[in-house]
Scaffold this motif. Structure first.
Motif, PDB file in Angstrom:
ATOM      1  N   THR A  30     -36.803  45.419 -10.930  1.00  0.00           N
ATOM      2  CA  THR A  30     -37.463  46.188 -11.979  1.00  0.00           C
ATOM      3  C   THR A  30     -36.961  47.623 -12.091  1.00  0.00           C
ATOM      4  O   THR A  30     -37.610  48.441 -12.699  1.00  0.00           O
ATOM      5  N   ALA A  31     -35.821  47.919 -11.492  1.00  0.00           N
ATOM      6  CA  ALA A  31     -35.328  49.287 -11.592  1.00  0.00           C
ATOM      7  C   ALA A  31     -34.972  49.627 -13.031  1.00  0.00           C
ATOM      8  O   ALA A  31     -34.978  50.784 -13.427  1.00  0.00           O
ATOM      9  N   GLN A  32     -34.646  48.628 -13.824  1.00  0.00           N
ATOM     10  CA  GLN A  32     -34.366  48.839 -15.242  1.00  0.00           C
ATOM     11  C   GLN A  32     -35.103  47.793 -16.061  1.00  0.00           C
ATOM     12  O   GLN A  32     -35.442  46.730 -15.544  1.00  0.00           O
ATOM     13  N   LEU A  33     -35.295  48.090 -17.339  1.00  0.00           N
ATOM     14  CA  LEU A  33     -36.068  47.187 -18.170  1.00  0.00           C
ATOM     15  C   LEU A  33     -35.340  45.862 -18.417  1.00  0.00           C
ATOM     16  O   LEU A  33     -35.928  44.796 -18.377  1.00  0.00           O
ATOM     17  N   LYS A  34     -34.027  45.956 -18.668  1.00  0.00           N
ATOM     18  CA  LYS A  34     -33.296  44.769 -19.092  1.00  0.00           C
ATOM     19  C   LYS A  34     -33.328  43.640 -18.061  1.00  0.00           C
ATOM     20  O   LYS A  34     -33.750  42.523 -18.390  1.00  0.00           O
ATOM     21  N   PRO A  35     -32.892  43.899 -16.828  1.00  0.00           N
ATOM     22  CA  PRO A  35     -32.992  42.807 -15.850  1.00  0.00           C
ATOM     23  C   PRO A  35     -34.425  42.342 -15.647  1.00  0.00           C
ATOM     24  O   PRO A  35     -34.658  41.145 -15.417  1.00  0.00           O
ATOM     25  N   ALA A  36     -35.391  43.266 -15.750  1.00  0.00           N
ATOM     26  CA  ALA A  36     -36.793  42.870 -15.564  1.00  0.00           C
ATOM     27  C   ALA A  36     -37.203  41.858 -16.615  1.00  0.00           C
ATOM     28  O   ALA A  36     -37.844  40.849 -16.323  1.00  0.00           O
ATOM     29  N   ILE A  37     -36.784  42.110 -17.875  1.00  0.00           N
ATOM     30  CA  ILE A  37     -37.157  41.183 -18.944  1.00  0.00           C
ATOM     31  C   ILE A  37     -36.448  39.846 -18.778  1.00  0.00           C
ATOM     32  O   ILE A  37     -37.051  38.779 -18.960  1.00  0.00           O
ATOM     33  N   VAL A  38     -35.181  39.900 -18.436  1.00  0.00           N
ATOM     34  CA  VAL A  38     -34.454  38.634 -18.248  1.00  0.00           C
ATOM     35  C   VAL A  38     -35.087  37.826 -17.128  1.00  0.00           C
ATOM     36  O   VAL A  38     -35.281  36.606 -17.237  1.00  0.00           O
ATOM     37  N   MET A  39     -35.447  38.529 -16.055  1.00  0.00           N
ATOM     38  CA  MET A  39     -36.128  37.861 -14.944  1.00  0.00           C
ATOM     39  C   MET A  39     -37.440  37.255 -15.423  1.00  0.00           C
ATOM     40  O   MET A  39     -37.759  36.107 -15.095  1.00  0.00           O
ATOM     41  N   ALA A  40     -38.193  38.021 -16.217  1.00  0.00           N
ATOM     42  CA  ALA A  40     -39.484  37.537 -16.704  1.00  0.00           C
ATOM     43  C   ALA A  40     -39.290  36.272 -17.532  1.00  0.00           C
ATOM     44  O   ALA A  40     -40.026  35.295 -17.386  1.00  0.00           O
ATOM     45  N   ILE A  41     -38.273  36.286 -18.421  1.00  0.00           N
ATOM     46  CA  ILE A  41     -38.027  35.108 -19.254  1.00  0.00           C
ATOM     47  C   ILE A  41     -37.644  33.919 -18.388  1.00  0.00           C
ATOM     48  O   ILE A  41     -38.137  32.796 -18.589  1.00  0.00           O
ATOM     49  N   SER A  42     -36.779  34.168 -17.388  1.00  0.00           N
ATOM     50  CA  SER A  42     -36.371  33.056 -16.527  1.00  0.00           C
ATOM     51  C   SER A  42     -37.575  32.446 -15.820  1.00  0.00           C
ATOM     52  O   SER A  42     -37.733  31.222 -15.774  1.00  0.00           O
ATOM     53  N   VAL A  43     -38.420  33.314 -15.258  1.00  0.00           N
ATOM     54  CA  VAL A  43     -39.576  32.794 -14.531  1.00  0.00           C
ATOM     55  C   VAL A  43     -40.499  32.031 -15.475  1.00  0.00           C
ATOM     56  O   VAL A  43     -40.980  30.944 -15.145  1.00  0.00           O
ATOM     57  N   THR A  44     -40.712  32.590 -16.676  1.00  0.00           N
ATOM     58  CA  THR A  44     -41.585  31.918 -17.632  1.00  0.00           C
ATOM     59  C   THR A  44     -41.038  30.540 -17.980  1.00  0.00           C
ATOM     60  O   THR A  44     -41.775  29.546 -17.999  1.00  0.00           O
ATOM     61  N   ALA A  45     -39.731  30.478 -18.243  1.00  0.00           N
ATOM     62  CA  ALA A  45     -39.132  29.198 -18.611  1.00  0.00           C
ATOM     63  C   ALA A  45     -39.285  28.191 -17.476  1.00  0.00           C
ATOM     64  O   ALA A  45     -39.688  27.038 -17.693  1.00  0.00           O
ATOM     65  N   VAL A  46     -38.968  28.633 -16.259  1.00  0.00           N
ATOM     66  CA  VAL A  46     -39.056  27.710 -15.130  1.00  0.00           C
ATOM     67  C   VAL A  46     -40.504  27.284 -14.905  1.00  0.00           C
ATOM     68  O   VAL A  46     -40.786  26.108 -14.655  1.00  0.00           O
ATOM     69  N   ALA A  47     -41.437  28.232 -15.034  1.00  0.00           N
ATOM     70  CA  ALA A  47     -42.839  27.891 -14.798  1.00  0.00           C
ATOM     71  C   ALA A  47     -43.330  26.877 -15.827  1.00  0.00           C
ATOM     72  O   ALA A  47     -43.956  25.872 -15.483  1.00  0.00           O
ATOM     73  N   ALA A  48     -43.017  27.121 -17.103  1.00  0.00           N
ATOM     74  CA  ALA A  48     -43.498  26.224 -18.147  1.00  0.00           C
ATOM     75  C   ALA A  48     -42.875  24.840 -18.013  1.00  0.00           C
ATOM     76  O   ALA A  48     -43.576  23.819 -18.033  1.00  0.00           O
ATOM     77  N   LEU A 130     -46.602  28.560 -19.127  1.00  0.00           N
ATOM     78  CA  LEU A 130     -46.071  29.567 -20.046  1.00  0.00           C
ATOM     79  C   LEU A 130     -46.832  30.874 -19.925  1.00  0.00           C
ATOM     80  O   LEU A 130     -46.241  31.952 -19.766  1.00  0.00           O
ATOM     81  N   PHE A 131     -48.171  30.785 -19.972  1.00  0.00           N
ATOM     82  CA  PHE A 131     -48.938  32.028 -19.978  1.00  0.00           C
ATOM     83  C   PHE A 131     -48.964  32.696 -18.605  1.00  0.00           C
ATOM     84  O   PHE A 131     -49.013  33.919 -18.524  1.00  0.00           O
ATOM     85  N   ASN A 132     -48.918  31.893 -17.549  1.00  0.00           N
ATOM     86  CA  ASN A 132     -48.808  32.527 -16.238  1.00  0.00           C
ATOM     87  C   ASN A 132     -47.481  33.259 -16.104  1.00  0.00           C
ATOM     88  O   ASN A 132     -47.424  34.363 -15.569  1.00  0.00           O
ATOM     89  N   GLY A 133     -46.424  32.616 -16.609  1.00  0.00           N
ATOM     90  CA  GLY A 133     -45.126  33.281 -16.596  1.00  0.00           C
ATOM     91  C   GLY A 133     -45.155  34.562 -17.406  1.00  0.00           C
ATOM     92  O   GLY A 133     -44.632  35.589 -16.999  1.00  0.00           O
ATOM     93  N   LEU A 134     -45.804  34.510 -18.580  1.00  0.00           N
ATOM     94  CA  LEU A 134     -45.857  35.684 -19.439  1.00  0.00           C
ATOM     95  C   LEU A 134     -46.667  36.806 -18.791  1.00  0.00           C
ATOM     96  O   LEU A 134     -46.282  37.969 -18.842  1.00  0.00           O
TER      97      LEU A 134
END
Lengths: 202, 200, 213
Positions: A30-48, A130-134
């Motif tokens: 989370t040091a920068q926004l971009k990797p944080a968002i990509v990480m968030a999307i990856s986790v959401t996709a995998v979780a869903a 999905l929502f837990n990931g989000l």
């Protein structure tokens, strides 16, 4: 379908802030926004998807080996995510390095599969994941946003803080880009979130 | 090698620098004794799994790793499977350790046993294996030094944190900040303290 | 929950593992070319950045085209690789690839030597897994920009490399023409870069001497 039931993880049931799940692997990105968002999307996709697949299979999985089956499915999804990131988002995948792999051990995934997907129909399971990931991604994004803003005066690599501020003695706070600050920020977020809602302390 | 050992204890500390193993760290740090038990268990499992995964990675999965078997297999790159193999190895070894300890050292099992199942899903364990892979250690001894350093670092962190948390019970903290909130902030402050070792 | 026989469990897990393995192998094979291309783009970008290119010419896929236009691989007399790059102002830079070891893993980079065989025109460094905020700072332009204008040979024509000086060049007895400041808190990585420069550039000593004349 009662949509409200699923929105809980975004705030009052937030997996990080309330359920203390999955703080582990992802804060380092989370040091920068971009990797944080990509990480968030990856986790959401995998979780869903993980929730969906396990829910589809739920009546065929022998209970004695269910943990192994879950691990295999999640691991396969994570490897797939990693490969896709390497192919299309090479820069970011380098920034995320081992932390993509660590999605596997993210307690949210296994936690939701155990608690929800094993006993529910595919569609609700999908939305639950999905929502837990989000909800998880939301926290990552906030932390990433604040850290990048304070540490480099920019967000998503765009300058936000005007030069005139610097002229009057404003300084970037390099400290925020160091790992411990992410934890302190999470602590503050928890504080804010709990002041608002009346949840039992853990 | 000593450098790697010391650095992985203090500077690249699993918890303070990479937040690995936070779940059990926050959950089990209520008192010093249990957290010490968990810390020892984590170190133990790390010291076993990382070298094993190192050998698997280098002699089975990596590009060209199979060339010791036959030259024609040399070009095979199966590193995309490493993640799934690592986690399987961790789970299997934890299971195995649990059985071995229960059989041969029941006393140890009573104090350590309850933590072992928790460890299979501890991010610190898998994280160490993945870092080991990424960092390309030249031989298994380096991997071992890294594993033991990380384990001891984790142990140190959780014991120190548990000690603080025991005191915390008697301090007045704003209600919404109690529990998770103050834990995160304290861990962050401890991490800042550990950054003092950077000059080494 | 139903009871499942051992046979069922065994077959179930075998089939599952096979399906997963096949799917992953397929994904890996289809995505491989793209991933390799990404790696190529990365090293091309670093080479051109060292030679002073920036902006659109080296962004994304266009870097391959630019690279083919301006860069040329040549071999030195002792069979080492040098990349001759035509810079934007029409002169030539000689890019020397560097390979070394940091604290946690490989560090590498490209250093651009101007046509006089002595002055550094630019440098780019990269690493695999150095500690963020510390050793990882070598990839920061602030560090690599320090190299610009430094010289590889002293006034007697002896090869001295570029030293990475712990505690700062200003506080040492090293001529500021031949040294840059090390990264604070990244001592091992800085030493790795120092050794990498000495080792890799040292091998090109004869080539550079010839270039100087």
């Amino acid at each position: 379908m009662n949509i409200k039931k699923y929105l809980g993880p975004l705030s009052k049931d937030n997996p990080i802030l309330v359920q203390v799940l999955g703080v582990c692997s992802a804060l380092a990105v989370t040091a920068q926004l971009k990797p944080a968002i990509v990480m968030a999307i990856s986790v959401t996709a995998v979780a869903a998807l993980g929730n969906l697949i396990i829910s589809l299979l739920r009546n065929t999985i022998p209970p004695r080996i269910r943990i192994i089956v879950q691990l295999i499915i999640v691991a396969a999804l994570v490897i797939l995510t990693d490969q896709i990131l390497q192919a299309w988002f090479y820069d970011i995948s380098k920034m995320l390095s081992v932390f993509v792999g660590l999605i596997i051990t993210n307690c949210i995934l296994m936690g939701r599969i155990e608690a929800f997907a094993l006993g529910n129909k595919p569609i609700p399971s999908f939305f639950d994941g999905l929502f837990n990931g989000l909800g998880y991604g939301l926290v990552l994004a906030v932390v990433g946003f604040v850290r990048e803003l304070l540490a480099s005066g920019s967000v998503w690599n765009h300058k936000i803080i005007p030069d005139s501020f610097y002229a009057h003695g404003y300084m970037n706070n390099g400290l925020v880009s160091l790992p411990p600050m992410a934890l302190i920020l999470i602590g503050l977020l928890v504080w804010i979130q709990r002041s608002g809602s009346k949840t039992e302390k853990i | 090698m000593i450098e790697i050992f010391v650095r992985s204890i203090f500077i690249d500390n699993m918890i303070f620098a990479y937040f690995l193993g936070m779940c059990s760290y926050l959950a089990v740090s209520k008192n010093v004794k249990t957290s010490f038990g968990l810390g020892v268990a984590v170190t133990f499992v790390l010291v076993v799994t990382v070298p094993v995964n190192y050998l698997i990675d280098n002699y089975l999965l990596k590009k060209g790793a199979l060339s010791w078997l036959s030259a024609s297999l040399g070009g095979l790159d199966m590193s995309f499977l490493s993640l799934i193999v690592f986690i399987a190895v961790v789970a299997a070894i934890v299971q195995l350790l649990e059985m071995v300890i229960e059989k041969y050292a029941p006393a140890l099992y009573n104090s350590l046993g309850i933590f072992l199942p928790l460890i299979a899903v501890n991010c610190a364990i898998l994280g160490a294996s993945l870092f080991m892979q990424e960092r390309n250690f030249p031989n298994v001894a380096h991997a071992l030094a890294y594993a033991s350093g990380s384990g001891i670092g984790w142990l140190l962190a959780i014991v120190a944190f548990a000690a603080i948390r025991e005191r915390l019970r008697y301090s007045q903290i704003p209600k919404p900040l109690q529990g998770l909130g103050i834990s995160c902030i304290i861990t962050g402050l401890m991490g800042l303290g550990f950054m003092a070792f950077l000059g080494m | 929950m139903k009871n499942f026989s051992n046979k069922y469990i065994f077959i179930y897990i075998t089939v599952l593992v096979i399906i997963v393995a096949v799917l992953l192998a397929l994904a890996s094979i289809t995505l491989q070319p793209r991933q390799n291309e990404n790696r190529k783009i990365e090293s091309y970008t670093q080479i051109l950045m060292a030679a002073g290119y920036s902006g659109n010419e080296i962004s994304g896929r266009s870097v391959i085209k630019t690279y083919q236009q301006v860069a040329d691989s040549v071999l030195t007399d002792n069979n080492l690789l040098v990349i001759k790059v035509k810079t934007e102002d029409g002169s030539h830079n000689y890019i020397i690839p560097l390979r070394g070891k940091g604290l946690w893993g490989p560090v590498w980079g490209y250093i651009a030597v101007a046509a006089d065989g002595n002055t550094i025109a630019g440098a780019v460094f990269a690493h695999k897994g150095e500690t963020p905020g510390l050793g990882a700072e070598i990839a920061n332009p602030q560090f690599s920009d320090e190299f610009k204008g430094k010289q590889l040979f002293d006034e007697n024509g002896e090869f001295v490399s570029i030293r990475v000086v712990k505690g700062g060049v200003a506080n040492s007895n090293i001529n500021p023409l031949h040294g840059v400041d090390a990264i604070t808190g990244g001592t091992v990585t800085s030493n790795g870069v120092d050794k990498m420069l000495k080792d890799c550039l040292g091998r090109y000593k004869e080539f550079l001497k010839k270039l100087r004349q």
